[in-house]
Design an enzyme around this catalytic site. Structure first.
Site, mmCIF file in Angstrom:
data_model
loop_
_atom_site.group_PDB
_atom_site.id
_atom_site.type_symbol
_atom_site.label_atom_id
_atom_site.label_comp_id
_atom_site.label_asym_id
_atom_site.label_seq_id
_atom_site.Cartn_x
_atom_site.Cartn_y
_atom_site.Cartn_z
ATOM 1 C CB ALA A 73 -0.933 0.000 1.206
ATOM 2 N NE ARG A 77 13.007 5.662 1.947
ATOM 3 C CZ ARG A 77 13.506 4.641 2.623
ATOM 4 N NH1 ARG A 77 14.807 4.552 2.817
ATOM 5 N NH2 ARG A 77 12.715 3.698 3.098
HETATM 6 C C1 UD1 Z 1 9.862 -2.412 7.833
HETATM 7 C C2 UD1 Z 1 9.866 -2.959 9.250
HETATM 8 C C3 UD1 Z 1 11.300 -3.086 9.747
HETATM 9 C C4 UD1 Z 1 12.084 -3.964 8.826
HETATM 10 C C5 UD1 Z 1 11.993 -3.451 7.393
HETATM 11 C C6 UD1 Z 1 12.579 -4.484 6.446
HETATM 12 C C7 UD1 Z 1 7.852 -2.226 10.385
HETATM 13 C C8 UD1 Z 1 7.239 -1.244 11.292
HETATM 14 N N1 UD1 Z 1 9.139 -2.060 10.106
HETATM 15 O O1 UD1 Z 1 10.379 -1.088 7.851
HETATM 16 O O2 UD1 Z 1 11.315 -3.661 11.043
HETATM 17 O O3 UD1 Z 1 13.443 -3.998 9.223
HETATM 18 O O4 UD1 Z 1 10.637 -3.249 6.995
HETATM 19 O O5 UD1 Z 1 12.575 -4.015 5.132
HETATM 20 O O6 UD1 Z 1 7.184 -3.139 9.946
HETATM 21 N N2 UD1 Z 1 3.139 -0.749 3.952
HETATM 22 C C9 UD1 Z 1 1.772 -0.749 3.784
HETATM 23 N N3 UD1 Z 1 1.015 0.074 4.557
HETATM 24 C C10 UD1 Z 1 1.551 0.884 5.491
HETATM 25 C C11 UD1 Z 1 2.955 0.882 5.656
HETATM 26 C C12 UD1 Z 1 3.725 0.057 4.874
HETATM 27 O O7 UD1 Z 1 1.237 -1.484 2.952
HETATM 28 O O8 UD1 Z 1 0.783 1.589 6.153
HETATM 29 C C13 UD1 Z 1 3.942 -1.645 3.120
HETATM 30 C C14 UD1 Z 1 4.908 -0.902 2.201
HETATM 31 O O9 UD1 Z 1 4.284 -0.642 0.955
HETATM 32 C C15 UD1 Z 1 6.059 -1.899 2.067
HETATM 33 C C16 UD1 Z 1 6.047 -2.632 3.396
HETATM 34 O O10 UD1 Z 1 4.768 -2.425 3.959
HETATM 35 O O11 UD1 Z 1 5.828 -2.832 1.057
HETATM 36 C C17 UD1 Z 1 7.123 -2.128 4.350
HETATM 37 O O12 UD1 Z 1 6.918 -0.770 4.631
HETATM 38 P P1 UD1 Z 1 8.110 0.252 4.764
HETATM 39 O O13 UD1 Z 1 7.548 1.592 4.998
HETATM 40 O O14 UD1 Z 1 9.060 0.073 3.632
HETATM 41 O O15 UD1 Z 1 8.768 -0.263 6.132
HETATM 42 P P2 UD1 Z 1 10.251 -0.056 6.602
HETATM 43 O O16 UD1 Z 1 10.393 1.294 7.190
HETATM 44 O O17 UD1 Z 1 11.177 -0.444 5.528
HETATM 45 MG MG MG Z 2 10.934 -0.792 3.301
#
Ligand code: UD1
Ligand code: MG
Length: 455
Positions: A9, A14
């Protein structure tokens, strides 16, 4: 039953792109397709994709009978994202959570996580050189799992930890749903963090199994264009390695790109800077010269593709030679032992066995019979501005250089066209067609002299 929830989602801000992050392409396919493949390889009965940013486009890209999409209208964190889909899972299912932006997670790893989740909850961690930005796995003195702490919430001491959370997690659906209902957003980003369910499981006395990844591919995520390029090169390296392991001779794996499926026979060799797209098949002993782009093509036994050739939607039969600098467009079939030379463009045309078009020619909507020769500079005029017409050349036809063949037209087997002719009428097999002004030599010709320059 195994159900997989894929988080997709996020905007991927970035990437600085209009395109949702999971639709950016890795070797010619959207990132999200790799995660779908991984889910299916792990044995998913049902796949749930959480969509939000660019929801329509992502939904269209993942559409399949085993896929269900769930809208997360506002992105409030990974835990909140899983909440959107968990209700749709069977309560007795094992749920595996994957990230849409971590495309190359390996099959063996996922199997291990799913197996370990049977009695509770399992997560995938990895030891990395540079843990900046990742959630850290915090353990007690005995090495028992305590919690995942996000980089932005971590103390200086915790930031030194190099074991990170990959994001992959599995648990029974009803347990996960319960823990998700209890997570809070009291953290640096005011988000609902999925890994917080691990600490809740621990509090409830449920064993948290941490599977430590042994493949760097499990952690390679895409957040920036640089990471996408890095992943592409890693993936291409693996694809080239597989080709070589199967006996294909690759001149330089750093200068080969495969965007699609490439099947090769024995003793195939591929020179440097070659790009394959779509479905390409190379038969035994085929050689591909440097700087070729080959897309949706079948190149049969012993054919040679010389440098700088561009092939799209064509079949090249055994022993044919193409290029250098040739262009074969969709609907082209080049017969056995035929030759297509430099600066020849061919579209929707078949060249028979041993036929030749060696230089500077356009053949469109044509049939060229076996052993015919098309001279340099020949053009089929297949288009009158409104409609396209065919040119039919029989076997053993000779077309002199710089001829213009105005379609619809046929030259029967054995027919001969004199160089420099513009041919508008059919030619029989025993005829020579000449269609050009007769040469007239003027005796005693005086060459013009230069006039004085006017002031
Ligand atoms: C997340 C993890 C972190 C881990 C890292 C590995 C959490 C809080 N953190 O951080 O511990 O080390 O991934 O790559 O889980 N997404 C949604 N809805 C949201 C937020 C995110 O669908 O509300 C999806 C994003 O599209 C993505 C994934 O979840 O595919 C990860 O989200 P991202 O924001 O990249 O998390 P990180 O900060 O990388
Ligand atoms: Mg990520």
């Amino acid at each position: 039953m195994l159900e997989v929830i894929i988080l997709a989602a996020g905007q991927g801000s970035r990437m600085q792109s209009k395109l949702p992050k999971v639709l950016h392409s890795l070797s010619g396919r959207p990132l999200i397709h790799y995660t779908l493949d991984a889910a299916r390889a792990a044995g998913a009965h049902r796949i749930h994709v959480v969509i939000g940013c660019g929801a329509d486009a992502v939904e269209a890209a993942v559409r399949a009978p085993d896929v269900q999409c769930h809208l997360q209208a506002e992105q409030k964190g990974t835990g909140h994202a899983v909440q959107q889909a968990i209700g749709a899972c069977d309560s007795e299912s094992t749920v595996l959570v994957l990230f849409g932006d971590v495309p190359l997670v390996t099959d063996a790893t996922l199997q291990a996580v799913v197996t370990e989740a049977e009695d509770g909850i399992a997560m995938l961690s990895a030891e990395v050189e540079d843990p900046a930005g990742y959630g850290r796995v915090v353990r007690d003195e005995q090495g028992e799992f305590l919690a995942v702490v996000e980089h932005r919430d971590a103390s200086i001491a915790q930031q030194q930890l190099r074991e990170i959370n990959t994001g992959v997690l599995a648990s029974r659906a009803n347990l996960l749903e319960d823990w998700l209902s209890r997570i809070q957003n009291h953290n640096a980003q005011s988000e609902y963090y999925l890994p917080d369910v691990l600490a809740l499981a621990k509090e409830d006395g449920v064993a948290v199994v941490v599977v430590v990844s042994d493949s760097p591919l499990d952690t390679l995520g895409v957040n920036t264009p640089q990471q996408l390029e890095y992943l592409e090169r890693q993936h291409q390296w693996v694809l080239a390695e597989r080709l070589m392991a199967a006996g294909v001779f690759v001149a330089d794996r750093a200068r080969l790109d495969i965007r699609g499926s490439l099947r090769c026979g024995r003793d195939v060799s591929i020179d440097f800077n070659v790009l394959f797209e779509g479905n390409v098949t190379l038969g035994d002993e085929v050689t591909i010269g440097a700087h070729c782009v080959i897309r949706n093509a079948s190149i049969e036994t012993g054919a040679h593709i010389r440098p700088f050739t561009h092939i799209d939607g064509a079949t090249v039969k055994a022993g044919a030679e193409i290029g250098p600098y040739a262009r074969l467009r969709p609907g082209t079939e080049i017969g056995e032992q035929a030759k297509v030379g430099n600066f020849v463009e061919i579209k929707n045309t078949s060249l028979g066995t041993g036929a030749k078009a060696s230089h500077l020619t356009y053949l469109g909507d044509a049939t060229v019979g076996a052993w015919s020769n098309v001279g340099a500079g020949t053009i089929t005029c297949n288009y009158d501005g409104a409609n396209k017409y065919r040119t039919e050349l029989g076997e053993g036809v000779f077309i002199g250089s710089n001829s213009t063949l105005v379609a619809p037209l046929s030259v029967a087997s054995g027919g001969f066209v004199a160089a420099g002719s513009t041919i508008t009428d059919d030619v029989q097999g025993d005829q020579l067609a000449v269609a050009r002004g007769r040469q007239h030599n003027v005796d005693g010709w005086q060459r013009p002299t230069k006039t004085e320059d006017k002031p």
